[in-house]
Design a protein around this motif. Structure first.
Motif, PDB file in Angstrom:
ATOM      1  N   LEU A   1       0.793  -0.943   0.107  1.00  0.00           N
ATOM      2  CA  LEU A   1      -0.106  -0.045   0.155  1.00  0.00           C
ATOM      3  C   LEU A   1       0.838   1.157   0.058  1.00  0.00           C
ATOM      4  O   LEU A   1       1.833   0.989   0.564  1.00  0.00           O
ATOM      5  CB  LEU A   1      -1.026   0.039   1.085  1.00  0.00           C
ATOM      6  N   ALA A   2       0.624   2.215  -0.667  1.00  0.00           N
ATOM      7  CA  ALA A   2       1.260   3.396  -0.717  1.00  0.00           C
ATOM      8  C   ALA A   2       1.188   4.314   0.338  1.00  0.00           C
ATOM      9  O   ALA A   2       2.108   5.179   0.494  1.00  0.00           O
ATOM     10  CB  ALA A   2       0.770   4.209  -2.180  1.00  0.00           C
ATOM     11  N   ASN A   3      -0.057   4.102   1.086  1.00  0.00           N
ATOM     12  CA  ASN A   3       0.070   5.098   2.202  1.00  0.00           C
ATOM     13  C   ASN A   3      -0.996   4.293   3.124  1.00  0.00           C
ATOM     14  O   ASN A   3      -1.589   3.173   2.814  1.00  0.00           O
ATOM     15  CB  ASN A   3      -0.625   6.571   1.846  1.00  0.00           C
ATOM     16  N   ASN A   4      -1.185   4.943   4.335  1.00  0.00           N
ATOM     17  CA  ASN A   4      -2.056   4.460   5.396  1.00  0.00           C
ATOM     18  C   ASN A   4      -3.380   5.067   5.482  1.00  0.00           C
ATOM     19  O   ASN A   4      -4.041   5.078   6.562  1.00  0.00           O
ATOM     20  CB  ASN A   4      -1.464   4.424   6.654  1.00  0.00           C
ATOM     21  N   ARG A   5      -3.571   5.869   4.455  1.00  0.00           N
ATOM     22  CA  ARG A   5      -4.819   6.686   4.533  1.00  0.00           C
ATOM     23  C   ARG A   5      -6.022   5.659   4.563  1.00  0.00           C
ATOM     24  O   ARG A   5      -6.100   4.655   3.972  1.00  0.00           O
ATOM     25  CB  ARG A   5      -5.301   7.352   3.178  1.00  0.00           C
ATOM     26  N   PRO A   6      -7.145   6.006   5.290  1.00  0.00           N
ATOM     27  CA  PRO A   6      -8.229   4.949   5.398  1.00  0.00           C
ATOM     28  C   PRO A   6      -8.997   4.655   4.226  1.00  0.00           C
ATOM     29  O   PRO A   6      -9.239   5.604   3.652  1.00  0.00           O
ATOM     30  CB  PRO A   6      -9.216   5.593   6.637  1.00  0.00           C
ATOM     31  N   VAL A   7      -9.435   3.593   4.049  1.00  0.00           N
ATOM     32  CA  VAL A   7     -10.188   3.182   2.941  1.00  0.00           C
ATOM     33  C   VAL A   7     -11.566   2.644   3.454  1.00  0.00           C
ATOM     34  O   VAL A   7     -11.402   2.129   4.291  1.00  0.00           O
ATOM     35  CB  VAL A   7      -9.502   2.249   1.877  1.00  0.00           C
ATOM     36  N   HIS A   8     -12.719   3.252   2.697  1.00  0.00           N
ATOM     37  CA  HIS A   8     -13.830   2.947   3.001  1.00  0.00           C
ATOM     38  C   HIS A   8     -14.844   2.830   1.912  1.00  0.00           C
ATOM     39  O   HIS A   8     -14.662   3.404   0.941  1.00  0.00           O
ATOM     40  CB  HIS A   8     -14.724   3.914   4.322  1.00  0.00           C
ATOM     41  N   PRO A   9     -16.239   2.334   2.024  1.00  0.00           N
ATOM     42  CA  PRO A   9     -16.871   2.176   0.903  1.00  0.00           C
ATOM     43  C   PRO A   9     -17.632   3.453   0.565  1.00  0.00           C
ATOM     44  O   PRO A   9     -18.236   4.223   1.789  1.00  0.00           O
ATOM     45  CB  PRO A   9     -17.879   1.146   1.440  1.00  0.00           C
ATOM     46  N   VAL A  10     -17.939   3.868  -0.556  1.00  0.00           N
ATOM     47  CA  VAL A  10     -18.747   5.043  -1.140  1.00  0.00           C
ATOM     48  C   VAL A  10     -19.827   4.436  -2.039  1.00  0.00           C
ATOM     49  O   VAL A  10     -19.600   3.476  -2.653  1.00  0.00           O
ATOM     50  CB  VAL A  10     -17.914   6.204  -1.489  1.00  0.00           C
ATOM     51  N   ARG A  11     -20.669   5.533  -2.217  1.00  0.00           N
ATOM     52  CA  ARG A  11     -21.709   5.157  -3.421  1.00  0.00           C
ATOM     53  C   ARG A  11     -20.854   5.457  -4.678  1.00  0.00           C
ATOM     54  O   ARG A  11     -20.079   6.316  -4.858  1.00  0.00           O
ATOM     55  CB  ARG A  11     -22.715   5.999  -3.389  1.00  0.00           C
ATOM     56  N   ARG A  12     -20.901   4.510  -5.842  1.00  0.00           N
ATOM     57  CA  ARG A  12     -20.829   4.857  -6.972  1.00  0.00           C
ATOM     58  C   ARG A  12     -21.685   4.357  -8.055  1.00  0.00           C
ATOM     59  O   ARG A  12     -21.964   3.091  -8.290  1.00  0.00           O
ATOM     60  CB  ARG A  12     -19.405   3.820  -7.488  1.00  0.00           C
ATOM     61  N   GLY A  13     -22.409   5.497  -8.199  1.00  0.00           N
ATOM     62  CA  GLY A  13     -23.756   5.203  -9.077  1.00  0.00           C
ATOM     63  C   GLY A  13     -24.647   4.353  -8.247  1.00  0.00           C
ATOM     64  O   GLY A  13     -24.984   4.978  -7.253  1.00  0.00           O
ATOM     65  N   LEU A  14     -25.246   3.216  -8.670  1.00  0.00           N
ATOM     66  CA  LEU A  14     -26.184   2.416  -8.028  1.00  0.00           C
ATOM     67  C   LEU A  14     -25.552   1.434  -7.233  1.00  0.00           C
ATOM     68  O   LEU A  14     -26.284   0.595  -6.591  1.00  0.00           O
ATOM     69  CB  LEU A  14     -27.129   1.683  -8.826  1.00  0.00           C
ATOM     70  N   VAL A  15     -24.108   1.188  -7.193  1.00  0.00           N
ATOM     71  CA  VAL A  15     -23.464   0.161  -6.508  1.00  0.00           C
ATOM     72  C   VAL A  15     -22.687   1.029  -5.235  1.00  0.00           C
ATOM     73  O   VAL A  15     -22.178   2.227  -5.335  1.00  0.00           O
ATOM     74  CB  VAL A  15     -22.722  -0.682  -7.509  1.00  0.00           C
ATOM     75  N   SER A  16     -21.603   0.073  -4.724  1.00  0.00           N
ATOM     76  CA  SER A  16     -20.483   0.619  -3.779  1.00  0.00           C
ATOM     77  C   SER A  16     -19.110   0.383  -4.341  1.00  0.00           C
ATOM     78  O   SER A  16     -18.937  -0.373  -5.192  1.00  0.00           O
ATOM     79  CB  SER A  16     -20.605  -0.003  -2.411  1.00  0.00           C
ATOM     80  N   ALA A  17     -18.257   1.066  -3.826  1.00  0.00           N
ATOM     81  CA  ALA A  17     -16.979   1.216  -4.358  1.00  0.00           C
ATOM     82  C   ALA A  17     -16.029   1.485  -3.313  1.00  0.00           C
ATOM     83  O   ALA A  17     -16.244   2.399  -2.304  1.00  0.00           O
ATOM     84  CB  ALA A  17     -16.641   1.747  -5.874  1.00  0.00           C
ATOM     85  N   PRO A  18     -14.662   1.394  -3.206  1.00  0.00           N
ATOM     86  CA  PRO A  18     -13.881   1.746  -2.299  1.00  0.00           C
ATOM     87  C   PRO A  18     -13.318   3.367  -2.451  1.00  0.00           C
ATOM     88  O   PRO A  18     -13.305   3.516  -3.730  1.00  0.00           O
ATOM     89  CB  PRO A  18     -12.624   1.000  -2.191  1.00  0.00           C
ATOM     90  N   THR A  19     -12.980   4.165  -1.545  1.00  0.00           N
ATOM     91  CA  THR A  19     -12.439   5.395  -1.797  1.00  0.00           C
ATOM     92  C   THR A  19     -11.063   4.860  -2.569  1.00  0.00           C
ATOM     93  O   THR A  19     -10.496   3.733  -2.454  1.00  0.00           O
ATOM     94  CB  THR A  19     -12.038   6.159  -0.622  1.00  0.00           C
TER      95      THR A  19
END
Length: 473
Positions: free
Chosen positions: A420-438
């Motif tokens: 991983l390039a960094n330790n930034r938090p990753v969480h799910p977000v809406r992408r259209g009608l589905v979900s995706a990670p930041t």
């Protein structure tokens, strides 16, 4: 008419909450109201009953063939701007059954496995472009893999003018859905207006028309020069016949192709991105996975790869913790039915919350932790674990998606050292009608060569070696 309890806030507020952060809304409602609750987030603020208990899901999904419940295509009309009116998702009753019968065969058995070489070759091509110690967006790379796979497997297209045109048009069209704000255009029909040359909706309509024309040209060319030796999915669909001996019409083929393009590459790209994030966030997971892959030797058979139990567990847990499709397609009550001691009247609309079912503490202890071992220790029923939906609306491409996911992961992990390039938090977000990670950024730190499998899988992120909680919302 009985409806389960739900928030008392105005429907517009509920819809805005659903668009902005569906995960937080579903979790807060589940904590307050339990296994089912009502939200007013549908078109025209019609109430939707969200269901998350396996018992209720089983009752609904095993009786959705026009008995107690129906799964009408018109309930999916929010997808019409993207997918058109003639694809399988928009059909009901006998027409829906006909479309599924025509579309299922190319995605199963030996025909599906014929695409294994395509998946491996494309994955190798994409990862060969990564530069040592230079951060890159993992989602962008996984989209490149899944998009190339879908174009070659579905269309049999490689580099060329049609290929580049479809690629650009589809990426531009999907810009409509890449953030909650842009996705609002799908939820609010009054935003779907042509306001002039440079308006977003005018651009979208233009792109959709151009894509339809390219697909129509390809279909007409195939009809004019049929080649029985072709094994791509478009050729197989054009050759397919229903029970009456009738083929798909051109507009049906065109909308099915757009459905496959949109659904078939966005979702797989998201799943691969999440999987690689977790694998490199948790070194113990990566170590076990590499050991399993190395047990197959230097030139593993594709069939052996897809049967690996820990690889399957990693893929399954990836699709559990943050399912890309958050909900099942809606079901409508056809005749009075009793659930949880309450009678639901005809017309009541129910949706299964895949996300909440996968977050149940009674099924998945410590549900916020990524633990592939869950899928080695027990087998979950189709109503406890349903990343591809269920019943008559279960995803046609589910087996293909898992096949692609496993081969792509095996190819990447067997050839490269990543972190991983960094330790930034990753969480799910809406992408259209589905979900995706930041955003997930990674770095290639080296290449794995024969005789030099560095650290036997102990590389990658040096963070906690135990399963860690996913980021809270």
């Amino acid at each position: 008419m009985f409806l389960p309890q739900g928030p008392k806030t105005p429907p517009l507020v509920q819809l805005l909450q659903w668009i902005a952060n569906p995960f937080a809304l579903m979790e807060s409602c589940a904590q307050r109201y339990g296994d089912w609750f009502t939200l007013k987030v549908g078109l025209n603020s019609s109430p939707l009953v969200y269901v998350s208990s396996p018992q209720l899901l089983q009752e609904i999904l095993t009786n959705d063939t026009y008995k107690q419940f129906d799964a009408p295509g018109e309930m999916n009309k929010i997808l019409t701007p993207l997918l058109g009116n003639c694809g399988v998702m928009m059909q009901s009753g006998d027409r829906h059954r006909r479309h599924r019968q025509l579309m299922v065969p190319p995605f199963h058995g030996d025909r599906m496995k014929a695409y294994g070489d395509i998946i491996t070759e494309i994955t190798q091509q994409v990862i060969s472009q990564w530069n040592l110690n230079q951060p890159f967006s993992m989602r962008d790379s996984m989209q490149a893999i899944s998009f190339n796979v879908i174009l070659q497997a579905v269309f049999g297209l490689r580099e060329g003018e049609s290929y580049r045109q479809i690629e650009k048009l589809l990426y531009d069209m999907l810009e409509l859905t890449n953030s909650p704000l842009k996705a609002s255009q799908l939820f609010f029909p009054f935003l779907q207006r042509d306001l002039g040359e440079w308006s977003p909706w005018r651009n979208f309509l233009r792109q959709k028309q151009q894509l339809n024309q390219i697909l129509q040209t390809e279909i007409e060319a195939r009809r004019a020069n049929p080649d029985p030796g072709r094994t791509d999915i478009l050729s197989l669909l054009m050759a397919a016949r229903d029970e009456a001996g009738e083929p798909m019409k051109d507009e049906e083929l065109r909308d099915e192709l757009i459905t496959l393009l949109v659904a078939g590459h966005e979702t797989t790209a998201t799943a691969l991105t999440w999987a690689l994030y977790w694998i490199h966030k948790l070194p113990a997971v990566r170590q076990k996975l590499l050991a399993e892959l190395e047990s197959l030797g230097d030139t593993p058979d594709q069939n052996a790869i897809v049967r690996l139990p820990y690889l399957n567990a990693v893929c399954s847990e990836t699709l559990r913790i943050y399912p890309i499709g958050m909900l099942t397609f809606p079901r409508v009550v056809r005749s009075p039915v009793t659930l949880l001691g309450q009678q639901l009247e005809p017309g009541t609309v129910l949706v299964g919350s895949i996300y909440l079912a996968h977050q149940r503490q009674d099924l998945y202890p410590e549900p916020k932790q990524f633990k592939p071992e869950r899928f080695l220790e027990r087998q979950f029923s189709p109503y406890e674990y349903l990343p591809f939906g269920g019943g008559v609306r279960r995803c046609i491409g589910a087996a293909f998606a898992m096949f692609e996911m496993k081969l792509a992961l095996a190819t990447i992990l067997s050839n490269l050292e990543l972190s991983l390039a960094n330790n930034r938090p990753v969480h799910p977000v809406r992408r259209g009608l589905v979900s995706a990670p930041t955003k997930v950024e990674m770095v290639m730190t080296g290449r794995r060569t024969e005789g030099d499998k560095r650290d036997k899988g102990e590389g990658g992120d040096k963070g906690d070696k135990e399963a860690i909680p996913a980021t809270s919302y």
